[in-house]
Design an enzyme around this catalytic site. Structure first.
Site, mmCIF file in Angstrom:
data_model
loop_
_atom_site.group_PDB
_atom_site.id
_atom_site.type_symbol
_atom_site.label_atom_id
_atom_site.label_comp_id
_atom_site.label_asym_id
_atom_site.label_seq_id
_atom_site.Cartn_x
_atom_site.Cartn_y
_atom_site.Cartn_z
ATOM 1 N N LYS A 216 22.083 -25.466 -24.881
ATOM 2 C CA LYS A 216 23.742 -25.822 -26.225
ATOM 3 C C LYS A 216 24.187 -27.130 -25.408
ATOM 4 C CE LYS A 216 27.546 -25.339 -24.992
ATOM 5 N NZ LYS A 216 28.699 -26.561 -25.229
ATOM 6 N N GLU B 18 24.392 -31.677 -12.700
ATOM 7 C CA GLU B 18 24.578 -34.142 -13.182
ATOM 8 C C GLU B 18 26.719 -33.770 -13.812
ATOM 9 O OE1 GLU B 18 20.982 -35.830 -12.805
ATOM 10 O OE2 GLU B 18 22.874 -36.620 -13.427
ATOM 11 N N CYS C 298 28.995 -40.733 -17.087
ATOM 12 C CA CYS C 298 29.008 -40.586 -15.370
ATOM 13 C C CYS C 298 28.749 -41.685 -14.503
ATOM 14 C CB CYS C 298 28.432 -38.972 -15.420
ATOM 15 S SG CYS C 298 26.312 -39.298 -15.820
ATOM 16 N N GLU D 110 38.136 -40.022 -11.583
ATOM 17 C CA GLU D 110 37.323 -40.033 -12.720
ATOM 18 C C GLU D 110 38.326 -40.364 -14.230
ATOM 19 O OE1 GLU D 110 34.150 -37.393 -14.875
ATOM 20 O OE2 GLU D 110 32.806 -38.860 -14.420
HETATM 21 P P1 NAD Z 1 32.509 -30.303 -20.226
HETATM 22 O O1 NAD Z 1 32.591 -30.080 -18.516
HETATM 23 O O2 NAD Z 1 33.913 -29.776 -20.144
HETATM 24 O O3 NAD Z 1 31.543 -29.960 -20.898
HETATM 25 C C1 NAD Z 1 29.932 -30.225 -21.197
HETATM 26 C C2 NAD Z 1 29.170 -29.051 -21.845
HETATM 27 O O4 NAD Z 1 29.978 -28.044 -20.352
HETATM 28 C C3 NAD Z 1 29.790 -28.393 -22.569
HETATM 29 O O5 NAD Z 1 28.726 -28.778 -23.444
HETATM 30 C C4 NAD Z 1 30.531 -27.457 -22.762
HETATM 31 O O6 NAD Z 1 30.521 -26.925 -23.974
HETATM 32 C C5 NAD Z 1 29.905 -26.881 -21.338
HETATM 33 N N1 NAD Z 1 31.294 -25.943 -20.566
HETATM 34 C C6 NAD Z 1 32.400 -26.269 -20.975
HETATM 35 N N2 NAD Z 1 32.560 -25.214 -20.247
HETATM 36 C C7 NAD Z 1 31.989 -24.557 -19.426
HETATM 37 C C8 NAD Z 1 31.570 -23.611 -18.594
HETATM 38 N N3 NAD Z 1 32.746 -22.714 -18.262
HETATM 39 N N4 NAD Z 1 30.884 -22.722 -18.441
HETATM 40 C C9 NAD Z 1 29.279 -23.116 -18.792
HETATM 41 N N5 NAD Z 1 29.476 -24.426 -19.869
HETATM 42 C C10 NAD Z 1 30.676 -25.020 -20.030
HETATM 43 O O7 NAD Z 1 32.288 -31.940 -19.395
HETATM 44 P P2 NAD Z 1 32.357 -33.281 -20.930
HETATM 45 O O8 NAD Z 1 34.130 -33.038 -21.646
HETATM 46 O O9 NAD Z 1 31.460 -32.793 -21.808
HETATM 47 O O10 NAD Z 1 32.199 -34.606 -20.175
HETATM 48 C C11 NAD Z 1 32.922 -35.395 -19.482
HETATM 49 C C12 NAD Z 1 32.387 -34.879 -18.170
HETATM 50 O O11 NAD Z 1 30.754 -34.723 -18.651
HETATM 51 C C13 NAD Z 1 32.659 -36.529 -17.550
HETATM 52 O O12 NAD Z 1 33.727 -35.661 -16.385
HETATM 53 C C14 NAD Z 1 31.198 -36.849 -16.780
HETATM 54 O O13 NAD Z 1 31.534 -37.057 -15.321
HETATM 55 C C15 NAD Z 1 29.910 -35.859 -16.935
HETATM 56 N N6 NAD Z 1 29.210 -36.380 -17.317
HETATM 57 C C16 NAD Z 1 28.398 -36.184 -15.375
HETATM 58 C C17 NAD Z 1 26.629 -36.843 -16.630
HETATM 59 C C18 NAD Z 1 25.599 -36.798 -15.722
HETATM 60 O O14 NAD Z 1 24.680 -37.155 -15.458
HETATM 61 N N7 NAD Z 1 25.927 -36.870 -14.061
HETATM 62 C C19 NAD Z 1 26.154 -37.069 -17.536
HETATM 63 C C20 NAD Z 1 27.105 -37.043 -18.715
HETATM 64 C C21 NAD Z 1 28.684 -36.725 -18.663
#
Ligand code: NAD
Length: 498
Positions: A186, A262, A296, A394
């Site tokens: 997804k 992650e 990240c 962050e």
């Molecule tokens: P997010 O957590 O809002 O969303 C990530 C994914 O999770 C999306 O596909 C979203 O649709 C889904 N999602 C949202 N709510 C959910 C729920 N309740 N249950 C299951 N899935 C859900 O994050 P974002 O805004 O897309 O990305 C930014 C964040 O991601 C930042 O905090 C960043 O640090 C983190 N990030 C971490 C890494 C890593 O490798 N550690 C890499 C990229 C981004």
């Protein structure tokens, strides 16, 4: 200015989700129109899948897993398909990069480089498909042979964020496929196109139907439903720490699915006075400017030795002020658009908070003049203290906070003063200093005199609240296997009841 060869699509491209080897037409589902963050133009239309669609995708993966059409193949056959996928991807770099840029806003040259990296991951994982093996205990006495075998976990869900839609997927999919798992992915609702293009590529490469499925839609419906799904054996989640926490709870309240997480980071760049300061300034600027700081692993905290702090902060600011910001379809662009409206607002809010809490703005803090799209000039704050919000949270944007240190002990303590532990960089010409810092700062990825480097061999993952487990390399293959211990009796059994 847009480069001559790349123009916006005449109309937004309609995608369907992908189940059991086929694109599913949108039908009467709702759709989400994605507007390019760099151009304010609609570029893609995605189906908003329902939990019923998710069930169909999970069922397709389950059937494919249970009938062993993939896990039952030899590693050599799986490797062949991954290698064919690498070849097809090499042919399609420009196409994938184009859609990645339109939905995400990152510079096209960077998108191409990321996709080149993904080719390497498919190639490297193909070797791992052949070399994955268990262990044998031939020392259990004449009557027993012990085998330790690795088996695929089963049906794996993958939830990805919007900052590196294709790269993050490819840091997982080839490795997860290598051992014989089946997948339901997804993507973020903002950046789904290239995950669907990967499905096309894998299918063309000969991946059996049902082994890789993609369901598009929101986190609140599809993401949440994946985290509680009783037929998903393992879930790889990349995204915010807040959602990661919800996923842990959901897994505990459903089937205890295995998790790989992650999450966020607030990564230190530790610069000692003896470093090659010109190189370090360039590296620190890259570490916060790359992907407009929406990484990240961005190096967002600059911890610099006091004797050079002022000069070095200015060196970094001078570099960042020269970065080429603008239309990501232009080949020379180095910093593109901020991917989502809410992220743009969050970053601007952090910049205001930095100023109101008393940090000194050295550069940036404003937006460049562009005719359309949303961009933020790279921003450097000095006079930052450990309590300030911009030092602790962050930001996920091009905002660097600079804090000085006097001793190596103090540098290590500041670096570790965070709930996160994703990545860290140290810049020094002293091997001794580099090794002490590398040993004592708690982070899953470390760079010495460089930053944001990586490759298909090297594992990815965090300490502390940055996550669980490791992706990529042999570690990312083993993470998605179950270990089985097999005890084999040799010769006649000594009877329990005579
Ligand atoms: P997010 O957590 O809002 O969303 C990530 C994914 O999770 C999306 O596909 C979203 O649709 C889904 N999602 C949202 N709510 C959910 C729920 N309740 N249950 C299951 N899935 C859900 O994050 P974002 O805004 O897309 O990305 C930014 C964040 O991601 C930042 O905090 C960043 O640090 C983190 N990030 C971490 C890494 C890593 O490798 N550690 C890499 C990229 C981004």
């Amino acid at each position: 200015m847009m480069s001559k060869s790349l123009t916006l699509p005449a109309k937004p491209r309609q995608f369907g989700h992908f189940i059991n080897g086929s694109i599913v037409p949108v039908g009467n589902r709702d759709t989400l129109i994605r507007t390019s963050p760099a151009h304010d133009r609609p570029v893609t239309i995605m189906p908003v899948c329902t939990p019923t669609d998710l069930d169909a995708a999970v069922m397709s993966a389950r059937v494919a897993f249970e009938d062993r059409r993939w896990s039952g193949l030899g590693g050599a056959e799986r490797a062949g398909i991954l290698l064919r996928a690498a070849t097809i991807l090499r042919r399609r770099v420009n196409d994938i990069a184009y859609w990645e840029v339109l939905e995400n806003g990152k510079p096209i040259s960077q998108a191409r480089a990321e996709i080149q990296g993904c080719i390497g991951m498919l190639e490297y994982a193909s070797g791992l498909a052949r070399s994955l093996h268990g262990d044998a205990f031939n020392n259990l006495g004449d009557a027993m042979l012990g085998l330790v075998t690795r088996e695929p976990v089963g049906v794996v869900g993958i939830i990805t964020p919007w900052n590196f839609p294709f790269l993050i997927l490819c840091e997982r999919v080839p490795y997860i496929l290598a051992s014989g798992n089946c997948i339901v992915a997804k993507p973020s609702e903002f950046t789904s196109a290239t995950s669907l293009l990967l499905a096309e590529i894998l299918t063309e490469a000969g991946l059996p139907d049902g082994v890789f499925n993609v369901v598009t839609g929101t986190g609140d419906t599809i993401g949440r439903a994946m985290s509680t799904h009783m037929d998903i054996d393992m879930l790889s989640f990349t995204g915010s720490t807040a959602v990661g926490r919800q996923i842990v709870q959901a897994a505990g309240q459903s089937n205890f699915k295995k998790l790989s997480l992650e999450l966020g980071g607030k990564n230190p760049q530790i610069v000692f006075a003896d470093a090659a300061l010109g190189d370090a300034a360039d590296g620190v600027a890259f570490g916060i400017g790359f992907n407009a700081g929406q990484c990240c692993i961005s190096g967002s905290r600059l911890i610099v030795e006091r004797s050079v702090a002022k000069k070095f902060g200015q060196m970094v600011a001078n570099k960042l002020m020269k970065a080429v910001i603008g239309d990501p379809l232009n080949d020379s662009t180095q910093i593109g658009a901020i991917t989502t409206d809410s992220q743009y607002q969050a970053i601007m809010h952090y910049i205001e908070t930095g100023q109101s809490e008393g940090a000194h703005l050295v550069c940036g803090g404003d937006v460049p003049r562009q005719s359309r799209g949303r961009y933020i000039n790279p921003t450097v704050f000095t006079d930052v203290t450990p309590e300030m919000t911009i030092m602790r949270e962050e930001i996920f944007g091009p905002v660097l906070s600079v804090i000085p240190f006097e001793t190596i002990e103090e540098a290590i303590a500041i670096a570790n003063a965070t709930d996160y532990g994703l990545a860290a960089s140290v810049w020094t010409q002293s091997l001794d200093t580099a090794l002490q810092v590398t040993r004592r700062v708690r982070a899953g990825r470390f760079w010495v005199n460089t930053t944001l480097a990586g490759g298909p061999e090297m594992p990815i993952g965090g300490f502390k609240q940055s996550g669980w487990g490791r992706e990529a390399g042999i570690y990312g293959v083993e993470e998605y296997t179950q270990i089985k211990s097999v005890h084999i009796e040799i010769g006649q059994r000594t009877h329990w009841i005579s």
